[in-house]
Write a protein that holds these residues in place. Structure first.
Motif, PDB file in Angstrom:
ATOM      1  N   HIS A  78       0.809  -1.218   0.000  1.00 50.65           N
ATOM      2  CA  HIS A  78       0.000   0.000   0.000  1.00 50.65           C
ATOM      3  C   HIS A  78       0.845   1.272   0.000  1.00 50.65           C
ATOM      4  CE1 HIS A  78      -3.815  -1.999   0.271  1.00 50.65           C
ATOM      5  NE2 HIS A  78      -3.427  -2.681   1.331  1.00 50.65           N
ATOM      6  N   LEU A  79       2.151   1.143   0.175  1.00 49.98           N
ATOM      7  CA  LEU A  79       3.018   2.321   0.156  1.00 49.98           C
ATOM      8  C   LEU A  79       3.241   2.787  -1.278  1.00 49.98           C
ATOM      9  CD1 LEU A  79       5.773   1.197   2.696  1.00 49.98           C
ATOM     10  CD2 LEU A  79       3.863   2.768   3.117  1.00 49.98           C
ATOM     11  N   SER A  80       3.500   4.064  -1.425  1.00 52.68           N
ATOM     12  CA  SER A  80       3.840   4.604  -2.741  1.00 52.68           C
ATOM     13  C   SER A  80       5.226   4.109  -3.134  1.00 52.68           C
ATOM     14  CB  SER A  80       3.836   6.135  -2.681  1.00 52.68           C
ATOM     15  OG  SER A  80       4.927   6.578  -1.876  1.00 52.68           O
ATOM     16  N   PRO A  81       5.595   4.225  -4.409  1.00 52.62           N
ATOM     17  CA  PRO A  81       6.952   3.824  -4.802  1.00 52.62           C
ATOM     18  C   PRO A  81       8.038   4.548  -3.997  1.00 52.62           C
ATOM     19  CG  PRO A  81       5.598   4.085  -6.751  1.00 52.62           C
ATOM     20  CD  PRO A  81       4.788   4.578  -5.578  1.00 52.62           C
ATOM     21  N   GLY A  82       7.838   5.831  -3.743  1.00 52.23           N
ATOM     22  CA  GLY A  82       8.800   6.577  -2.933  1.00 52.23           C
ATOM     23  C   GLY A  82       8.825   6.092  -1.494  1.00 52.23           C
ATOM     24  N   GLY A  83       7.669   5.691  -0.980  1.00 47.51           N
ATOM     25  CA  GLY A  83       7.585   5.139   0.375  1.00 47.51           C
ATOM     26  C   GLY A  83       8.318   3.810   0.476  1.00 47.51           C
ATOM     27  N   ARG A  84       8.144   2.968  -0.540  1.00 51.50           N
ATOM     28  CA  ARG A  84       8.861   1.686  -0.547  1.00 51.50           C
ATOM     29  C   ARG A  84      10.364   1.906  -0.630  1.00 51.50           C
ATOM     30  NH1 ARG A  84       4.257   0.278  -3.489  1.00 51.50           N
ATOM     31  NH2 ARG A  84       5.276   0.581  -5.505  1.00 51.50           N
ATOM     32  N   ARG A  85      10.800   2.898  -1.397  1.00 53.21           N
ATOM     33  CA  ARG A  85      12.226   3.210  -1.491  1.00 53.21           C
ATOM     34  C   ARG A  85      12.748   3.712  -0.139  1.00 53.21           C
ATOM     35  NH1 ARG A  85      16.780   1.791  -3.061  1.00 53.21           N
ATOM     36  NH2 ARG A  85      15.906   1.408  -5.080  1.00 53.21           N
ATOM     37  N   ALA A  86      11.963   4.541   0.561  1.00 59.67           N
ATOM     38  CA  ALA A  86      12.370   5.043   1.874  1.00 59.67           C
ATOM     39  C   ALA A  86      12.509   3.889   2.869  1.00 59.67           C
ATOM     40  CB  ALA A  86      11.361   6.081   2.387  1.00 59.67           C
ATOM     41  N   VAL A  87      11.572   2.927   2.834  1.00 63.43           N
ATOM     42  CA  VAL A  87      11.653   1.763   3.714  1.00 63.43           C
ATOM     43  C   VAL A  87      12.860   0.915   3.341  1.00 63.43           C
ATOM     44  CG1 VAL A  87      10.530  -0.407   4.379  1.00 63.43           C
ATOM     45  CG2 VAL A  87       9.209   1.705   4.308  1.00 63.43           C
ATOM     46  N   HIS A  88      13.098   0.710   2.057  1.00 65.77           N
ATOM     47  CA  HIS A  88      14.257  -0.066   1.610  1.00 65.77           C
ATOM     48  C   HIS A  88      15.543   0.556   2.148  1.00 65.77           C
ATOM     49  CE1 HIS A  88      17.593  -0.880  -1.155  1.00 65.77           C
ATOM     50  NE2 HIS A  88      17.079  -2.094  -1.201  1.00 65.77           N
ATOM     51  N   ASP A  89      15.671   1.861   2.026  1.00 63.41           N
ATOM     52  CA  ASP A  89      16.872   2.540   2.512  1.00 63.41           C
ATOM     53  C   ASP A  89      17.016   2.407   4.030  1.00 63.41           C
ATOM     54  OD1 ASP A  89      17.327   3.242  -0.117  1.00 63.41           O
ATOM     55  OD2 ASP A  89      16.661   5.329   0.145  1.00 63.41           O
ATOM     56  N   ALA A  90      15.894   2.501   4.753  1.00 62.62           N
ATOM     57  CA  ALA A  90      15.932   2.348   6.218  1.00 62.62           C
ATOM     58  C   ALA A  90      16.319   0.926   6.609  1.00 62.62           C
ATOM     59  CB  ALA A  90      14.578   2.716   6.825  1.00 62.62           C
ATOM     60  N   LEU A  91      15.806  -0.075   5.888  1.00 61.20           N
ATOM     61  CA  LEU A  91      16.152  -1.460   6.204  1.00 61.20           C
ATOM     62  C   LEU A  91      17.619  -1.748   5.906  1.00 61.20           C
ATOM     63  CD1 LEU A  91      12.979  -3.398   5.007  1.00 61.20           C
ATOM     64  CD2 LEU A  91      13.532  -2.529   7.282  1.00 61.20           C
ATOM     65  N   ALA A  92      18.163  -1.127   4.861  1.00 61.24           N
ATOM     66  CA  ALA A  92      19.595  -1.270   4.583  1.00 61.24           C
ATOM     67  C   ALA A  92      20.412  -0.681   5.721  1.00 61.24           C
ATOM     68  CB  ALA A  92      19.946  -0.594   3.266  1.00 61.24           C
TER      69      ALA A  92
END
Length: 94
Positions: free
Chosen positions: A18-32
């Motif tokens: 349900h996250l936007s593409p930018g939201g998914r990228r922000a989560v990806h960066d945080a998980l890294a």
């Protein structure tokens, strides 16, 4: 090589969808970031006894400006096994 594995439970897959593409990228960066150091200064510890529960808020998503809060638990490395970062919950909001 990282000493931490990030585990995303299946129950959170729909939340990520349900996250936007930018939201998914922000989560990806945080998980890294968490895979490198789950106790990063960008995170805060939550006052819970008997376990280490932490919270991290992502940078605002580039497309919506929404920041996402990730609640997670830290499991220490044991012997040769890497430590685990277990995602508990995510919350997206302004």
């Amino acid at each position: 090589m990282t000493h931490w594995n990030v585990q995303v439970p299946r129950r959170l897959y729909a939340e990520f969808a349900h996250l936007s593409p930018g939201g998914r990228r922000a989560v990806h960066d945080a998980l890294a970031l968490l895979a490198a150091d789950p106790r990063t200064p960008a995170s805060t510890a939550e006052p819970v006894q008997a376990l280490e529960l932490r919270r991290l808020t992502t940078e605002p998503a580039t497309d919506t400006g929404v920041a996402i809060t990730i609640l997670y638990r830290v499991h220490e490395p044991r012997g040769e096994r890497p430590g685990r970062v277990e995602l508990i919950f995510i919350l997206a909001g302004p």
